[in-house]
Write a protein that holds these residues in place. Structure first.
Motif, short mmCIF file in Angstrom:
data_model
loop_
_atom_site.label_atom_id
_atom_site.label_comp_id
_atom_site.label_asym_id
_atom_site.label_seq_id
_atom_site.Cartn_x
_atom_site.Cartn_y
_atom_site.Cartn_z
N UNK A 1 43.33 27.82 50.44
CA UNK A 1 42.01 27.54 51.00
C UNK A 1 41.40 28.78 51.65
N UNK A 2 42.23 29.78 51.91
CA UNK A 2 41.74 30.97 52.59
C UNK A 2 42.77 31.46 53.59
N UNK A 3 42.35 32.35 54.45
CA UNK A 3 43.28 32.85 55.46
C UNK A 3 42.55 33.20 56.75
N UNK A 4 43.31 33.13 57.84
CA UNK A 4 42.78 33.49 59.16
C UNK A 4 43.42 34.81 59.54
N UNK A 5 42.62 35.73 60.05
CA UNK A 5 43.16 37.03 60.45
C UNK A 5 43.59 37.00 61.90
N UNK A 6 44.82 37.42 62.15
CA UNK A 6 45.31 37.56 63.52
C UNK A 6 44.92 38.94 64.04
N UNK A 7 44.93 39.07 65.36
CA UNK A 7 44.63 40.37 65.95
C UNK A 7 45.83 41.30 65.83
N UNK A 8 47.04 40.71 65.92
CA UNK A 8 48.27 41.51 65.83
C UNK A 8 48.47 41.97 64.39
N UNK A 9 49.06 43.14 64.24
CA UNK A 9 49.26 43.71 62.91
C UNK A 9 50.67 43.45 62.37
N UNK A 10 51.62 43.09 63.25
CA UNK A 10 53.00 42.91 62.81
C UNK A 10 53.25 41.48 62.35
N UNK A 11 54.50 41.16 62.06
CA UNK A 11 54.86 39.84 61.53
C UNK A 11 54.68 38.73 62.56
N UNK A 12 54.57 37.50 62.07
CA UNK A 12 54.54 36.33 62.95
C UNK A 12 55.97 36.09 63.44
N UNK A 13 56.15 36.06 64.75
CA UNK A 13 57.48 35.78 65.31
C UNK A 13 57.68 34.28 65.42
#
Length: 941
Positions: free
Chosen positions: A268-280
């Protein structure tokens, strides 16, 4: 043979100093119907602590065994909590009394995720061994193991309304499982790297996944019902591998594939996070209205999922704006423009709520929605801290308020030095930023004082002041009564690695990385500010050396001073003249710790080369060199007034040794990381140790004597049992191939249970033979002879019959271990067991349990049983008896159920009250109607 020398056992007493371990997540729990969001559960090494965040107190401890906790999951009813461990075990604790009655063993390595289903009757667990296991909590047994992933399972979620399971893994795949047929019907391969987290949104019509990049990917799920006419054969669902990427070309014909009969999945799409590293970690609240995610930093990002009404309002506004813009453009151009079309995007449905900046890097996060649109967030930080925040989601710009911060019960960094007070009551622990004084009996913090990076410490005689040696070369003197820093003395140019109190208690000696040993005397001087006398230290002498000093120690008779240097030697000097006396060389790596016995005759040294050497102080001869630990020996100390000493190593162990007999006495296991230091109380009754796992552990001397031969025998037995459990698991016929497999695992308990069943069957055979011989003897004699004496085991269990004893033994086997125990049984025991099962079912004894065992044995030994002519009559008898008895039990249950429903209706009609769920539902409707009326009245007014 009498005990020539008595050693007393030291036993683990308590774990303290740890607020929350990093390995496991944090979870909100409810205790005895308490306030929502008041209690959080966190792992504390092998235990689970329940903290009251409002009071900052520990209210409940769930005791573990020896393995670290790796995951926590509270049950939907809030009464239980499932705890996963490093060794793959899962235990379910009651939050009412803190006891565990249910445990599951199925995984070979650490449990990485645990989730309950909607009703709390099933549990799914994922592990580092790449397997997913579904457990039946009510029956306390494993249902099946699902194999297919190639790396650690990162998330597993039950769907509420469908019997489906979705799992994600570090192998970059998300798999959908049909639990009716226990197979994977869809694999999503739209991720380029590991999938670290997952959440189901919008009544489970959308899947959100977090990966190793800054995108949160959203997938639309469409459930397709199979509408088949009665009697029409159902099409078998096959497994297929589809790429759910943006490329529409790859997805052509996907609708035609077999798995689309259950659901279809489209990006459906994607949301951009502010952090650049992986999701913990990626988590959502219970209603899936708020999503929280974070990376390896201190910022938690919160997103809110708008309801359909809110999205429609937003789209209407957007359309109005677009129409205005089009009308303006039409006026300017003077041409007829087309009707504007507004496309619904993912950013219109999921919007950023706010960011929460924590005081340190976040390890885990948990969200909880409360009444009135309040959102509570609990964060477990990487520096042994818990923080809780509260915010109103209904506000236009919600601001997060910090509601609690739990820091008092532990240090932010590793404890590098410990010391006991002279009265055995207070314990000093110092880390990179704080020094804490603990009450040994209550394990509560008495004082917390800010300090520099501490490396060594001691209590000044009188226990009113403490002195710390720091990494920057300073000596810090604190007063305990006021908790204030009295003075900071610039003692050395390098780190102060060691401090030692002089035996006459009039001064101290310090050893430093600046290649000097300095002697200091205690002095009382008048404080300029207050005019009162305070303690200070006065430098008297300096001993210059050629290498960095790692450790210094006075001999208790004040005659000698031992100094360990970076050149792997230990040099002994006379205290009065500082003349060189002895050099102890033999270690291959630097000596990190040393101690001298109370009678000044023996010195023991521990080195980074993993050895401990015992030397005589008269000639400097090496009495014995012992391989002590599997890694560097970090600390060594004699037990006061004895020749016994303790060593602490980087191999997570603490060991006790006899310096006279050169024997290893006992090993204290408990720490899960490197042990940095320990301290023994002046009376020798207590030991406190500190480790890289942030925990402090208290060990107490018991009255139980240790016999060395028995201790070694116990160690050998433990090793043997461990190797037994690690042996090859028995193979179930027909289960070697495919995605589904049995859930159980061979353990020491299952092997012991199988042995007990075999012993009971042997006893039954022996008693049966005895009775036959007795009957034969009576027939020959023509009269009744006295019966043979029953087996003592049967007498001990209250003169039970041999067949009943076999059933009792089977009943005592844990439900979760029953199948694996029966799997271990050799086939020669099975025919006898089947005959016994036939008699049990005929008598109506434990029919449910016997049927479960019977069906499992028939499944795994089908070939051998069906080819055995002797067993045909037994199987035929079992078939008729089992069907009739099971039918009887079902009828009884149906009758009882109908009777209870009848009684419910009778009571309701008599007393005009509603029972259970119906009453709750009606009360909610009543409240809704009342609120509507109130709103209508206000509108009219």
């Amino acid at each position: 043979m009498g005990l020539t020398k008595q050693y007393l056992r030291y036993a683990a007493s308590a774990v303290f100093g740890v607020i929350g371990s990093q390995k496991a997540n944090i979870a909100y729990v409810t205790l005895r119907g308490g306030e929502k969001g008041r209690y959080v559960a966190v792992a504390a090494c092998e235990q689970v602590f329940i903290w009251d965040v409002r009071k900052g107190e520990k209210v409940l401890i769930l005791q573990g065994q020896k393995h670290e906790v790796t995951f926590l999951c509270p049950s939907p009813d809030g009464i239980h909590i499932a705890v996963g461990y490093e060794d793959g075990a899962v235990r379910i604790f009651s939050l009412l009394n803190g006891e565990s009655n249910v445990s599951f063993n199925g995984h070979k390595s650490a449990v990485s995720v645990i989730r309950y289903d909607k009703l709390g009757a099933r549990l799914v667990t994922g592990s580092k061994d790449t397997d997913v296991i579904v457990w039946d909590i009510i029956n306390e047994c494993g249902l099946y193991r699902l194999r297919g992933h190639k790396d650690v399972i990162s998330e597993a979620l039950f769907l509420k309304d469908k019997n489906l399971l979705v799992t994600s893994s570090k192998d970059s795949f998300v798999k959908w499982w049909d639990l009716d047929t226990q197979h994977c019907f869809k694999t999503m391969v739209g991720h380029r790297s590991e999938v670290w987290g997952m959440a189901l949104l919008n009544q489970e019509n959308r899947l959100l996944t977090g990966s190793a990049d800054s995108e949160l990917r959203a997938w639309d799920i469409n459930y397709l019902e199979e509408e088949k006419a009665e009697g029409e054969p159902k099409v078998k669902k096959g497994k297929s591998l589809l790429d759910d990427d943006d490329d529409e070309d790859d997805e052509e014909g996907a609708d035609e594939s077999l798995e689309e009969r259950i659901l279809s999945c489209k990006k459906a799409g994607s949301i951009l996070r502010e952090a650049r590293d992986r999701v913990v970690s990626l988590t959502a609240d219970a209603k899936a209205r708020v999503i929280a995610c974070h990376g390896n930093d201190s910022v938690l990002e919160l997103f809110t999922v708008l309801s359909e009404e809110e999205v429609q309002k937003k789209m209407t506004k957007k359309l109005k704006k677009a129409k205005k813009k089009a009308a303006k453009a039409q006026e300017d151009a003077g041409e007829e423009a087309a009707e504007p079309v507004v496309e619904r995007m993912l950013k219109d449905e999921i919007i950023r709520l706010t960011n929460i900046k924590a005081s340190a890097k976040i390890r885990w996060a948990e969200c909880l929605s409360c009444a009135g649109g309040e959102l509570k967030v609990a964060l477990l930080l990487q520096n042994n801290t818990i923080e809780t925040y509260s915010l109103k989601t209904s506000d236009k710009t919600p601001a997060a308020n910090k509601t609690a911060r739990l820091t008092l019960g532990g240090h932010r960094t590793d404890v590098r030095t410990l010391a006991f007070s002279s009265d055995n009551l207070a314990v000093l622990s110092a880390s990179g930023d704080t020094v804490k004084i603990w009450n040994r009996s209550t394990l509560q913090v008495i004082r917390t004082m800010a300090c520099e990076y501490a490396l060594c410490s001691l209590f000044v005689p009188g226990d009113r002041q403490i002195i710390l040696g720091t990494k920057s070369g300073k000596l810090q003197i604190f007063e305990l009564a006021s908790g204030s820093l009295l003075e900071t003395v610039d003692a050395h140019d390098g780190a102060v690695w060691s401090l030692c109190l002089a035996p006459d208690q009039r001064g101290i000696v310090t050893g430093s990385a600046d290649k000097t040993v300095r002697f200091w005397d205690f002095e009382l001087i008048k404080d300029e500010g207050t005019g009162q006398k305070r303690l200070t230290v006065k430098h008297t002498r300096t001993l210059q050396l050629e290498e960095d000093v790692l450790c210094v120690k006075f001999s208790p008779d004040h005659r000698l001073l031992a100094v360990s240097l970076l050149d792997c030697t230990v040099k002994i000097f006379y205290t009065d003249t500082l003349k060189f006396f002895l050099s102890l060389y033999g270690h291959k790596l630097p000596v990190l710790c040393l101690d001298i016995s109370h009678d000044s005759t023996i010195i023991a040294t521990g080195s980074a080369d993993r050895n401990v050497k015992i030397w005589g102080l008269d000639f400097g001869d090496c009495h014995r060199s012992m391989f002590a630990h599997d890694d560097s020996v970090m600390f060594l100390q004699f037990v006061p007034k004895t020749h016994l000493f303790y060593t602490a190593g980087k191999d997570k162990k603490i060991k006790q040794w006899d310096a006279d007999k050169f024997e290893h006495i006992q090993t204290l296991e408990g720490h899960h990381r490197e042990v940095w230091c320990l301290t023994i109380s002046p009376n020798g009754d207590h030991i406190v140790s500190s480790s890289h796992d942030k925990s402090l552990r208290l060990w107490e001397r018991t009255r139980e004597p240790i016999i060395l031969e028995e201790e070694r025998e116990m160690e050998r037995e433990a090793e043997f049992e461990e190797s037994l459990a690690k042996g090859d698991a028995p193979v179930v016929p027909g289960e070697t191939e495919g995605e589904a497999a049995p859930a159980g695992k061979k353990t020491v308990e299952t092997v012991k249970a199988a042995e007990r069943i075999m012993e009971a069957l042997e006893l039954y055979k022996e008693e049966t033979r005895k009775m036959e011989e007795h009957r034969y003897a009576c027939a020959n004699a023509g009269k009744e002879l006295p019966p043979p004496k029953p087996n003592p085991v049967l007498v001990a269990y209250g003169n039970v019959s041999p067949s009943r004893h076999v059933l009792d033994v089977i009943k005592k086997v844990r439900s979760s271990e029953l199948e694996v125990s029966l799997l271990v049984l050799p086939f020669p025991y099975i025919p006898e067991l089947l005959r016994l099962f036939s008699s049990y079912i005929k008598e109506g004894l434990e029919v449910e349990l016997v049927c479960r065992c019977l069906f499992f044995l028939l499944k795994i030994h089908f070939g051998q049983i069906s080819s055995n002519q002797m067993l045909l009559s037994v199987i035929d008898e079992l078939r008729t008896n089992t069907l009739s008895k099971v039918r009887e039990i079902r009828d009884v249950m149906g009758f009882n159920s109908a009777a209870l429903q009848f009684l419910q209706r009778e009571i309701e009609s008599k007393e005009d009250v509603m029972f259970f769920a119906e009453a709750t539902g009606q009360l909610k409707d009543k409240k809704k109607r009342r609120r509507k009326r109130e709103r209508a009245i206000l509108t009219i007014a």
